[in-house]
Each structure stands twice: as C-alpha cells, then as structure tokens.
Scaffold this active site. Sequence first.
Site, mmCIF file in Angstrom:
data_model
loop_
_atom_site.group_PDB
_atom_site.id
_atom_site.type_symbol
_atom_site.label_atom_id
_atom_site.label_comp_id
_atom_site.label_asym_id
_atom_site.label_seq_id
_atom_site.Cartn_x
_atom_site.Cartn_y
_atom_site.Cartn_z
ATOM 1 N N TRP A 260 0.929 -1.374 -0.079
ATOM 2 C CA TRP A 260 0.084 0.111 -0.093
ATOM 3 C C TRP A 260 0.816 1.158 0.192
ATOM 4 C CZ3 TRP A 260 -0.080 3.025 4.437
ATOM 5 C CH2 TRP A 260 -1.107 4.535 4.359
ATOM 6 N N HIS B 259 5.595 6.582 15.744
ATOM 7 C CA HIS B 259 5.182 5.514 16.665
ATOM 8 C C HIS B 259 6.338 4.525 16.773
ATOM 9 C CE1 HIS B 259 0.592 5.465 15.728
ATOM 10 N NE2 HIS B 259 0.903 5.993 16.780
ATOM 11 N N TYR C 265 6.310 -1.509 8.888
ATOM 12 C CA TYR C 265 7.773 -0.967 8.995
ATOM 13 C C TYR C 265 8.214 -0.214 7.425
ATOM 14 C CZ TYR C 265 8.372 -2.966 13.403
ATOM 15 O OH TYR C 265 8.385 -3.377 14.660
ATOM 16 N N HIS D 34 7.128 6.522 8.626
ATOM 17 C CA HIS D 34 6.025 7.418 8.531
ATOM 18 C C HIS D 34 6.012 8.205 9.718
ATOM 19 C CE1 HIS D 34 4.408 3.730 10.159
ATOM 20 N NE2 HIS D 34 3.593 4.557 10.448
ATOM 21 N N VAL D 35 5.574 9.522 9.560
ATOM 22 C CA VAL D 35 5.200 10.483 10.456
ATOM 23 C C VAL D 35 3.723 10.631 10.500
ATOM 24 C CG1 VAL D 35 5.573 12.696 11.415
ATOM 25 C CG2 VAL D 35 7.541 11.378 10.345
ATOM 26 N N HIS D 36 3.136 10.773 11.779
ATOM 27 C CA HIS D 36 1.705 11.204 12.066
ATOM 28 C C HIS D 36 1.495 12.697 12.353
ATOM 29 C CE1 HIS D 36 0.601 6.763 12.503
ATOM 30 N NE2 HIS D 36 1.728 6.881 12.765
#
Length: 164
Positions: A2, A95, A101, A104-106
Amino acid sequence: QWVYNILEKKAEADRIIHENPDPCNGFVLVPDFKWNQNQLDDLYLIALVHRREVKSLRDLTAEHLPLLRNILQEGQEAITKRFGVPGSQLRIYLHYRPSYYHLHVHFTALGYDAPGSSVERAHLLADVIDNLAMDSMYYQKRALSFTLRADELLLKKFQEAGRV
C-alpha cells in the site's frame, strides 16, 4: 505494498496533499484512512518517506535530520495552507513500535485523541530531531518502552524469557 503504491502514484495519487520528490529527503503527505476529511477536529495525515531502507525510529541517525526537518517544516506548511490549521495546533509524531515498517510520521489535530498518540507509543518529531542532533546513534542505544496487547506473540516471548 500500500505504501509503495502511494509513493509510486499507482494508488491514491489524487489524495496527496503535498510531495517533496527528493529521493533522499523527500516524502508524500496523505490523509490517513481514519480521517474522513469532513471536519478538522480529528484531522489526521501521514507523511510517508521516499527512502525504503528506513523502516522505523530505530533506523534513524543524524544522517536523517534533513529528511525529518523537511517533514516537520513542509508538513506543517502544507497543512496550514490546505486546511488552515497552524503547526502549533498539530501533534506530529512517530510510533514505536510502528504498525508497518516503512518510516512514516503522523500529523493529528492537537485536540484529537488519536489511537497511538499517547506517551507509551508516540515520539514527538521535534524531540526525535533534538535527540538525533545531540547523539547521532540515540535510537540505536536508547531503551524504548512500549505497550503490548495481552494476545500478542511478542508479549508471550517476553514472558517466557522472564522479561515481564
């Protein structure tokens, strides 16, 4: 897959809010599936880095500071421009342990109690940048606490080893 489909624009290209195409220090910013984009109270976006070898917080060193600073600055600017939410009203974090894995940054609205935004799992991006600026190998050396669900295999392994 994805994540790679988004990065390669095979999927969700129309959902990209911002992209820095630099293969080393770039990323794409997309709305998270948890956010329906109808209101700002639960704003939730994800920055996906182009670099595939960086899997999690544990992989980060001072070499990644330009990437992390780009995500922080450009992500805030893009959200302010598109949604009118200033950086001071965002919680920006990674996280550990991540749900997948690929680094990525929220980005979430500060008032939104997003799943995984609590101190047991979330590491603020500004703190990560400061820690790496002080010690390039901070996340290779540092013990990181995290929570596990009662049914997780990893918890059973820790219990068998007498670590819990």
